[in-house]
Design a protein around this motif. Structure first.
Motif, PDB file in Angstrom:
ATOM      1  N   VAL A   1      -4.775   2.707   5.780  1.00  0.00           N
ATOM      2  CA  VAL A   1      -5.235   2.957   7.147  1.00  0.00           C
ATOM      3  C   VAL A   1      -6.526   2.193   7.428  1.00  0.00           C
ATOM      4  CG1 VAL A   1      -5.969   4.732   8.776  1.00  0.00           C
ATOM      5  CG2 VAL A   1      -4.138   5.211   7.150  1.00  0.00           C
ATOM      6  N   GLN A   2      -7.516   2.356   6.552  1.00  0.00           N
ATOM      7  CA  GLN A   2      -8.826   1.760   6.804  1.00  0.00           C
ATOM      8  C   GLN A   2      -8.798   0.231   6.749  1.00  0.00           C
ATOM      9  OE1 GLN A   2     -11.251   3.663   3.822  1.00  0.00           O
ATOM     10  NE2 GLN A   2     -11.553   5.519   5.038  1.00  0.00           N
ATOM     11  N   ASN A   3      -8.049  -0.314   5.812  1.00  0.00           N
ATOM     12  CA  ASN A   3      -8.085  -1.760   5.579  1.00  0.00           C
ATOM     13  C   ASN A   3      -6.989  -2.536   6.291  1.00  0.00           C
ATOM     14  OD1 ASN A   3     -10.092  -0.967   3.860  1.00  0.00           O
ATOM     15  ND2 ASN A   3      -9.096  -1.650   1.986  1.00  0.00           N
ATOM     16  N   LEU A   4      -6.032  -1.828   6.899  1.00  0.00           N
ATOM     17  CA  LEU A   4      -4.951  -2.535   7.580  1.00  0.00           C
ATOM     18  C   LEU A   4      -4.661  -1.940   8.952  1.00  0.00           C
ATOM     19  CD1 LEU A   4      -2.820  -4.749   7.550  1.00  0.00           C
ATOM     20  CD2 LEU A   4      -1.261  -3.150   6.398  1.00  0.00           C
ATOM     21  N   TYR A   5      -4.141  -0.730   9.003  1.00  0.00           N
ATOM     22  CA  TYR A   5      -3.677  -0.173  10.282  1.00  0.00           C
ATOM     23  C   TYR A   5      -4.793  -0.081  11.315  1.00  0.00           C
ATOM     24  CZ  TYR A   5       1.194   0.965   9.313  1.00  0.00           C
ATOM     25  OH  TYR A   5       2.538   0.871   9.077  1.00  0.00           O
ATOM     26  N   ASN A   6      -5.984   0.345  10.908  1.00  0.00           N
ATOM     27  CA  ASN A   6      -7.077   0.476  11.868  1.00  0.00           C
ATOM     28  C   ASN A   6      -7.623  -0.873  12.330  1.00  0.00           C
ATOM     29  OD1 ASN A   6      -6.975   3.231  11.909  1.00  0.00           O
ATOM     30  ND2 ASN A   6      -8.756   3.556  10.606  1.00  0.00           N
ATOM     31  N   ARG A   7      -7.217  -1.945  11.669  1.00  0.00           N
ATOM     32  CA  ARG A   7      -7.723  -3.269  12.023  1.00  0.00           C
ATOM     33  C   ARG A   7      -6.787  -4.007  12.967  1.00  0.00           C
ATOM     34  NH1 ARG A   7     -10.441  -6.521   7.237  1.00  0.00           N
ATOM     35  NH2 ARG A   7     -11.296  -7.454   9.125  1.00  0.00           N
ATOM     36  N   LEU A   8      -5.574  -3.495  13.144  1.00  0.00           N
ATOM     37  CA  LEU A   8      -4.587  -4.190  13.958  1.00  0.00           C
ATOM     38  C   LEU A   8      -4.610  -3.676  15.393  1.00  0.00           C
ATOM     39  CD1 LEU A   8      -1.548  -4.187  11.510  1.00  0.00           C
ATOM     40  CD2 LEU A   8      -3.190  -6.036  11.909  1.00  0.00           C
ATOM     41  N   PRO A   9      -4.463  -4.554  16.363  1.00  0.00           N
ATOM     42  CA  PRO A   9      -4.295  -4.075  17.745  1.00  0.00           C
ATOM     43  C   PRO A   9      -2.959  -3.362  17.873  1.00  0.00           C
ATOM     44  CG  PRO A   9      -4.090  -6.469  17.636  1.00  0.00           C
ATOM     45  CD  PRO A   9      -4.442  -6.017  16.262  1.00  0.00           C
ATOM     46  N   PRO A  10      -2.819  -2.485  18.879  1.00  0.00           N
ATOM     47  CA  PRO A  10      -1.532  -1.802  19.065  1.00  0.00           C
ATOM     48  C   PRO A  10      -0.393  -2.811  19.156  1.00  0.00           C
ATOM     49  CG  PRO A  10      -3.200  -0.856  20.494  1.00  0.00           C
ATOM     50  CD  PRO A  10      -3.813  -2.081  19.885  1.00  0.00           C
ATOM     51  N   GLY A  11       0.721  -2.485  18.454  1.00  0.00           N
ATOM     52  CA  GLY A  11       1.822  -3.438  18.457  1.00  0.00           C
ATOM     53  C   GLY A  11       3.091  -2.859  17.869  1.00  0.00           C
ATOM     54  N   GLY A  12       3.343  -1.563  18.121  1.00  0.00           N
ATOM     55  CA  GLY A  12       4.561  -0.948  17.624  1.00  0.00           C
ATOM     56  C   GLY A  12       4.502  -0.554  16.169  1.00  0.00           C
ATOM     57  N   HIS A  13       3.291  -0.395  15.612  1.00  0.00           N
ATOM     58  CA  HIS A  13       3.147  -0.037  14.207  1.00  0.00           C
ATOM     59  C   HIS A  13       3.281   1.477  14.024  1.00  0.00           C
ATOM     60  CE1 HIS A  13       1.751  -4.099  14.013  1.00  0.00           C
ATOM     61  NE2 HIS A  13       0.642  -3.828  14.681  1.00  0.00           N
ATOM     62  N   GLU A  14       3.826   1.880  12.870  1.00  0.00           N
ATOM     63  CA  GLU A  14       3.954   3.310  12.581  1.00  0.00           C
ATOM     64  C   GLU A  14       3.734   3.554  11.096  1.00  0.00           C
ATOM     65  OE1 GLU A  14       6.693   7.249  13.455  1.00  0.00           O
ATOM     66  OE2 GLU A  14       7.032   5.361  14.536  1.00  0.00           O
ATOM     67  N   LEU A  15       3.106   4.684  10.815  1.00  0.00           N
ATOM     68  CA  LEU A  15       2.840   5.111   9.446  1.00  0.00           C
ATOM     69  C   LEU A  15       3.485   6.466   9.217  1.00  0.00           C
ATOM     70  CD1 LEU A  15       1.352   4.929   6.712  1.00  0.00           C
ATOM     71  CD2 LEU A  15      -0.659   5.898   7.842  1.00  0.00           C
ATOM     72  N   VAL A  16       4.224   6.591   8.108  1.00  0.00           N
ATOM     73  CA  VAL A  16       4.845   7.852   7.717  1.00  0.00           C
ATOM     74  C   VAL A  16       4.191   8.315   6.414  1.00  0.00           C
ATOM     75  CG1 VAL A  16       6.971   9.025   7.057  1.00  0.00           C
ATOM     76  CG2 VAL A  16       7.031   7.213   8.800  1.00  0.00           C
ATOM     77  N   VAL A  17       3.665   9.533   6.416  1.00  0.00           N
ATOM     78  CA  VAL A  17       2.989  10.089   5.242  1.00  0.00           C
ATOM     79  C   VAL A  17       3.765  11.294   4.739  1.00  0.00           C
ATOM     80  CG1 VAL A  17       0.862  11.119   4.350  1.00  0.00           C
ATOM     81  CG2 VAL A  17       0.740   9.317   6.084  1.00  0.00           C
ATOM     82  N   TYR A  18       4.105  11.271   3.442  1.00  0.00           N
ATOM     83  CA  TYR A  18       4.736  12.423   2.807  1.00  0.00           C
ATOM     84  C   TYR A  18       3.636  13.339   2.273  1.00  0.00           C
ATOM     85  CZ  TYR A  18       9.039   9.641   2.883  1.00  0.00           C
ATOM     86  OH  TYR A  18      10.130   8.904   3.278  1.00  0.00           O
ATOM     87  N   ASP A  19       3.540  14.520   2.850  1.00  0.00           N
ATOM     88  CA  ASP A  19       2.536  15.500   2.451  1.00  0.00           C
ATOM     89  C   ASP A  19       2.893  16.076   1.079  1.00  0.00           C
ATOM     90  OD1 ASP A  19       0.323  17.124   2.621  1.00  0.00           O
ATOM     91  OD2 ASP A  19       1.145  18.451   4.167  1.00  0.00           O
ATOM     92  N   ILE A  20       1.982  16.845   0.485  1.00  0.00           N
ATOM     93  CA  ILE A  20       2.320  17.595  -0.719  1.00  0.00           C
ATOM     94  C   ILE A  20       3.183  18.798  -0.340  1.00  0.00           C
ATOM     95  CG2 ILE A  20       0.218  16.885  -1.906  1.00  0.00           C
ATOM     96  CD1 ILE A  20      -0.896  19.699  -1.381  1.00  0.00           C
ATOM     97  N   ASN A  21       3.849  19.372  -1.296  1.00  0.00           N
ATOM     98  CA  ASN A  21       4.679  20.555  -1.065  1.00  0.00           C
ATOM     99  C   ASN A  21       3.773  21.771  -0.921  1.00  0.00           C
ATOM    100  OD1 ASN A  21       6.554  22.589  -1.011  1.00  0.00           O
ATOM    101  ND2 ASN A  21       7.359  22.218  -3.063  1.00  0.00           N
ATOM    102  N   ARG A  22       3.581  22.231   0.306  1.00  0.00           N
ATOM    103  CA  ARG A  22       2.629  23.309   0.567  1.00  0.00           C
ATOM    104  C   ARG A  22       3.083  24.657   0.028  1.00  0.00           C
ATOM    105  NH1 ARG A  22      -2.318  21.155   1.947  1.00  0.00           N
ATOM    106  NH2 ARG A  22      -1.893  19.138   2.925  1.00  0.00           N
ATOM    107  N   VAL A  23       4.379  24.827  -0.208  1.00  0.00           N
ATOM    108  CA  VAL A  23       4.865  26.098  -0.713  1.00  0.00           C
ATOM    109  C   VAL A  23       4.719  26.191  -2.229  1.00  0.00           C
ATOM    110  CG1 VAL A  23       7.291  25.562  -1.226  1.00  0.00           C
ATOM    111  CG2 VAL A  23       6.700  27.806  -0.314  1.00  0.00           C
ATOM    112  N   ALA A  24       4.414  25.071  -2.888  1.00  0.00           N
ATOM    113  CA  ALA A  24       4.280  25.070  -4.343  1.00  0.00           C
ATOM    114  C   ALA A  24       3.040  25.812  -4.799  1.00  0.00           C
ATOM    115  CB  ALA A  24       4.251  23.631  -4.872  1.00  0.00           C
TER     116      ALA A  24
END
Length: 495
Positions: free
Chosen positions: A329-352
């Protein structure tokens, strides 16, 4: 009298400082000796650590197209047979050594040998897709996705990146420039084979860094074919600072004539498509490549040229022991102008209920990402519907003003899994080698669920390796998102 006393104090302080300096130097030298002795006390190097395979492609090779790259690869694998396999002999009792012919880990048990570059053409392709595997991996790591993209009408090329698929010794001398040069050959090959068709690159880990690097290079050089879309899995955009210092270990070993110092890990080679041993140079390659990406971003950003960056879809785990997820995020996504970019983050298993056992909490990163959501890129979290259920949904922020959209996925965390890992993302649960629920038997070893209980210190495979998740329980969701992003979903692609 006072001057004499002052001079005496100065002299005493000078002696104390010299004593401290020599003492500190002695401590450093003693620690260095202990460190070297520890590294030299590791297992002996074998043929696959020492083999010099000079038929490997480099940026200086006289290779002008991808056909010549494959011809060189043929000679490389013939050299591997001669300089490694012919010297190690048949498996015998060593049943899980990939460098013993006939062992359960022998890559020849699989058809084809997925350590090599592969190409899946179609008569009338809807798109061209280049697959770039990770560091110490092989083209096998993106095989499943490549086969699905091919079934949907894409001409797919899985590139064997220089230094990989042969012997761990390949990582001792490879440079990131060699890797980048091979990527340029492969992209050019696809562009020439399918002119006018969309051209996409899918990269995993270090392959994702190479994908981003190529896209930036194409903005710099109009002669390079442009990429339409990028898909990044566990992207290597930032690595630990220690990677920049590790190369000095190898240089010290060279000066002292101690070959083992060129290696971070000297481990059993039980995986047919991934090295167990890891050369110090490989970490240095990661550091130099990610540094080069930042340098190019700085220059292109200053020139206002980043608007041409192709749309990106990236998938990452909130916890990753190999790369720094926040750097994505800091070194790539936040440096790019808007252009159809998307980030998907897999969270930890909260029920564990393992938050209190974590060495660090991902919550700070999650909160920071939510603040950025909808600004320059869309953000999706795959997380528990609520802390009392293993069922997951997607929470997606498409814009900063709108509340997140929640979509049930019909998937859930396995009961014994608390998070994804860096190496898990590319592999479906049904993968015969790495999957936890293989759909077909493996022709050799099966590594997806090898955790065993017993006494410590008696198995050649480390507990950390056995416990690390190797497959993605949410792979179906990920594959669907990739197909949609590349416009290769739907019945039009069924063939």
């Amino acid at each position: 009298m006072i001057d004499v006393a002052r001079q005496a104090v100065r002299t005493a302080l000078k002696h104390v400082l010299w004593f401290c300096a020599y003492g500190a130097l002695g401590v450093v030298l003693a620690l260095l000796v202990v460190f070297v002795l520890y590294l030299e006390g590791r297992p002996d190097l074998d043929a696959w650590h020492k083999a010099e395979l000079d038929e490997e492609f480099t940026a200086g090779s006289r290779v002008s197209n991808f056909e010549e790259y494959l011809a060189l690869e043929d000679r490389l694998f013939a050299q591997l047979d001669e300089r490694v396999y012919d010297r190690t002999g048949p498996a015998g009792d060593d049943r899980v050594n990939r460098y013993k012919r006939g062992s359960l880990s022998d890559p020849q048990r699989w058809t084809p040998d997925w350590n090599r570059s592969f190409e899946l053409p179609v008569a009338a392709p809807r798109a061209s897709v280049l697959l770039l595997h990770g560091l110490s991996d092989s083209p096998y790591s993106l095989r499943a996705l490549g086969e699905r993209l091919h079934a949907q009408g894409a001409h797919v090329l899985g590139l064997r990146i220089p230094g990989h698929g042969t012997a761990p010794s390949g990582l001792v001398t490879v440079r990131w420039q060699d890797m980048a040069a091979a990527v340029r050959l492969a992209v050019t090959h696809l562009a020439e084979r399918n002119p006018g068709r969309p051209l996409h690159v899918v990269g995993y880990s270090n392959g994702a860094a190479l994908a981003v690097h190529y896209a930036l290079a194409a903005l710099d050089d109009p002669a390079l074919p442009r990429v339409d879309r990028l898909v990044l899995l566990s992207p290597e955009i930032g690595v630990a600072a220690a990677a920049a210092l590790a190369v000095w270990q190898a240089r010290l070993g060279y000066l002292l004539g101690l070959d083992k110092l060129a290696w971070n890990d000297i481990l059993p080679e039980y995986d047919p498509f991934k090295y167990g041993s890891f050369a110090v140079n490989a970490g240095d390659v990661s550091h130099r490549l990610t540094t080069e990406i930042q340098r190019r971003l700085d220059r292109l950003e200053g020139a206002g040229a980043l608007q041409g960056m192709p749309p990106m879809l990236a998938f990452t785990s909130a916890v990753d022991a190999t790369v720094l997820p926040v750097a994505l995020v800091q070194n790539l996504y936040n440096r790019l102008p808007p252009g159809g970019h998307e980030l998907v983050v897999y969270d930890i298993n909260r029920v564990a209920g393992i938050e209190h056992l974590l060495t660090w909490s991902p919550q700070e990163m999650v909160a920071a990402l939510q603040l950025e959501a909808g600004q320059r890129f869309a953000l999706s979290f795959v997380t528990n519907v609520h802390p009392g259920t293993r069922s997951v949904h997607e929470r997606r922020w498409g814009s900063r003003e709108a509340p997140p959209r929640e979509t049930p996925l019909g998937l859930e965390w396995p009961a014994d899994v608390y998070s994804l890992s860096h190496v898990a993302l590319p592999f479906p649960p049904g993968d015969p080698l790495y999957g936890g629920r293989p759909e077909s038997p493996s022709p050799g070893v099966s590594l997806g669920d090898i955790a065993r209980r017993g006494e410590r210190g008696v198995l050649a495979i480390s507990p950390a390796a056995m416990l690390r998740l190797r497959w993605n329980p949410f792979y179906d969701y990920q594959e669907r998102r990739v197909l949609e992003f590349l416009a290769l979903d739907g019945p039009e692609g069924d063939r």
